[in-house]
Each structure stands twice: as C-alpha cells, then as structure tokens.
Design a protein around this motif. Sequence first.
Motif, PDB file in Angstrom:
ATOM      1  N   HIS A 196     -17.892   6.053   3.767  1.00  0.00           N
ATOM      2  CA  HIS A 196     -16.429   5.887   3.883  1.00  0.00           C
ATOM      3  C   HIS A 196     -16.083   5.180   5.189  1.00  0.00           C
ATOM      4  N   HIS A 261     -19.400   1.729  -2.596  1.00  0.00           N
ATOM      5  CA  HIS A 261     -18.755   2.626  -3.552  1.00  0.00           C
ATOM      6  C   HIS A 261     -18.713   2.027  -4.956  1.00  0.00           C
ATOM      7  N   HIS A 275     -23.089  11.188  -5.988  1.00  0.00           N
ATOM      8  CA  HIS A 275     -22.327  10.137  -5.308  1.00  0.00           C
ATOM      9  C   HIS A 275     -22.851   9.818  -3.898  1.00  0.00           C
ATOM     10  N   ASN A 279     -24.753   6.418  -2.387  1.00  0.00           N
ATOM     11  CA  ASN A 279     -24.236   5.688  -1.219  1.00  0.00           C
ATOM     12  C   ASN A 279     -25.310   5.523  -0.158  1.00  0.00           C
TER      13      ASN A 279
END
Length: 378
Positions: A196, A261, A275, A279
Amino acid sequence: MNMFKIPESIYFGENAMEALKTLQGKKAVIVTGGSSMKKFGFIAQTQQLLGEAGIDSLVFDGVEPNPSVQTVVKGAQAMRDFEPDWIIAIGGGSALDAAKIMLCFYEHPQLDFADIIPVGSMPALRTKAKFVAIPSTSGTASEITAFSVITDLENHIKYPIVSAHIVPDVAIIDPALPAKMPPHITANTGMDVMAHALEAFASIAANDYSDPLAMRAVKLVFENIETAYKHGDDMAARDNMHNASTLAGMAFSNVSLGLVHSLAHKIGGEFGVTHGLANAILMPYIIEYNKQSTDKYAEIERYLGLESIENELRALNAKLDIPLTFKEITEVEISEEAFLAVLDRMSQNAFDDPCTLTNPGTPTAADVKEIYRRAYFG
Ligand SMILES: NC(=O)c1ccc[n+]([C@@H]2O[C@H](COP(=O)([O-])OP(=O)(O)OC[C@H]3O[C@@H](n4cnc5c(N)ncnc54)[C@H](O)[C@@H]3O)[C@@H](O)[C@H]2O)c1
Ligand SMILES: [Fe+2]
C-alpha cells in the motif's frame, strides 16, 4: 482541485480502546467476525467501555472472511430493529467492510446492492448513526479507506464499493488487537501494508499530502515487520506496524495503488493466493519494471539509505519465510500447466483492474504477462 479525506478522529497507541468511553449516544450495534475478537475478550471490553459511556449495545457477529451481500443485508436488518446511533466495527478488514455497507442499507433500506456498485452512486449517510472502526489486523486499513469489498455469492464476484461516505468517523488503532495475530497472518498483512505504502508513493496521483504518510509507513514496516513476525508479543513492534497500516491507508485511500495490487487481485481470484502473500512476491518484479518510468523509488531509497529497494524486499521476504516465486508457495499449489493455462486471461484481467490506472508509466497487457511469468518462474 484536489481533496484529501480521512476520518475525523484517529485514536492510536496502547489503550486507545478507552476512546469508546468518550462517545456520546444511546445505542450501538457492534459488528464483528467469527470468533477471534470474542475469544480474546475484545467484544466484552467494547461492551463494557460503551456501558461506561451510557451506551446500550447489541452484537452482530459471524461476518465471514470475504463478506457476502447476504451477510450485509442481515446486519442492516438487525440495525433497523435495534435503531443504533453508533455502529462499532471491530475485527479484520472483512468485519469493517461489511459494517460499512450495513450502515448504508440501515439508512437507505430501499437500496439494492446493485444500486451502490457504480462509483459515486451511494447517497449521503449519517442520518441515523455514526461509525467507529477498530481494526484487528494491520493490513487493509479499512478503518481509513473509502472502500469496501463485498462478495456476490450468486455471481462469484467480489465488488469494490467506493464512496467517501463510508470513510469511518472514528478510527481506533490499538495494538492489543493485532498482537493476537498468528505469525503468518502478521507477515502477509504486513507486506500488504508495504505494498500500500510503496504503491501510493509511486502512484501517478501521489501528492504532497500522501507522500509523507507513505514514506513513513515504508520505513516503519522495514524496521518492525520482522520483530512483529518473530516476537508477536513485542508491543512496540505491533504498535509501529498498526500505525504503519493506518498511515499507508491514509495515503492509498486518496491516491490509489498500482500494478502490484492489480496482479495480486487476479492471481488471488484464479488460485486463492492470500492477498498480502501475492503482493510480497510481486513487489520486487514490479518495482524493477516501474523503475524505468519513475524516479520515486530512487527517492525512497535515498530516504531509507538503501541501494536497491527491490533487493531489500527480497531479503525481507526471506526473513518472513515468503518465497521469491509463485511456483514455490505452499498454501496452494500452482502447477506450471495450470499457471500457463490461465496466463493470458489473468494478464488481461489484471491490466483491466482499476489499480492499473495510477501505476507509473504506460503498462500494457503484454508487460503484465511478462511480469507474471517472472514472478512465477523467477
Ligand atoms: N476496505 C478496504 O480498503 C480493503 C482493502 C483491502 C482488502 N479489503 C478486504 O478485507 C478483507 C481481508 O481483511 P483482513 O486481511 O483484515 O482479514 P479478515 O478480516 O478476512 O480476517 C482473516 C482471519 O483472521 C482472523 N483475525 C482477524 N484479526 C485477528 C487477530 N487480531 N487475531 C487472530 N485472528 C484474527 C479473522 O477472524 C479471520 O479468520 C477481504 O475481504 C478484502 O477484500 C478491504
Ligand atoms: Fe492490499
């Protein structure tokens, strides 16, 4: 003109849960997941603190991982019956995401799920209740974001709902909750935070408001994730990881993400790869690719005193027992045959993912395919 949206109040640090005592209202519905929050005593603590504020509460539990439309509809009905003026979501991203949409259907019972799928279609909220989010994982940053991911079980589709109206009013970032995460969830969710932060920093929408938050989050994850993984009871490391998640969330909620993403979403959909794990594997390959079209990685390398951020990420993955390629993962087995069979479709779908829009440069579906190949074969 630009806009930067975050919750009105963010309480953080040890004992941040005590902020619940300061709420003013009459009734709250507490939305949570399966069993972990109850088992570790956080639901009882929430009810007790609300009680001290004179707030009566009802627990709606059992929100499943990857929450469904059905669960959201059930929760909204429970809210209409109880008529709370506060919604308190406590748990992982799944519980928080579900509660956001329950609030929407509580306030607007005439709406169907299909009505709120188009971006910008959700009507204003807060005519009946305000919203507190208390995350128990240091990962999704749903406590900050304008996003909720809800699964339509009938059509097997995960829908990202995007609306500034579902940004919580209050976020409570208390490290006691994520301190209960087992090591592999700490590693995967923590590398999600890294993704992120790095993707928000490199985003073509990045700006002077998001960059400092993203940079600080990258530094905090580099310095704390290994300790949080190996010594889960180290509260300083847990606190730093929890804050990193929220800081990264403030950045990416406002400037979006990138190819890491996009590719993680689609390989997750095809093979069920977790997830954060997806990543973590993808990041070094995509940074190598992105370095051709942005100097943002050089900027963060200077800030952190690193020679090559992609090599540092590879070294970090090794410390977290995360392999370098999808071929080597053990949580699901992805055979070469199965991988090649879906590669074209998966690459096109990843290229079409909304996160691709803010990636630096001008990636093509062929580039995406080549990155997937490298991340599979090494
Ligand atoms: N809203 C957003 O901005 C956003 C962003 C990314 C992903 N998501 C969504 O969030 C969901 C994933 O959220 P998540 O990764 O937080 O996991 P989760 O909420 O699905 O929880 C995963 C598991 O961990 C358990 N758990 C949670 N906290 C724990 C703790 N402290 N100790 C022990 N066990 C704990 C849960 O009970 C559950 O079994 C997905 O549905 C994803 O699509 C949302
Ligand atoms: Fe993520």
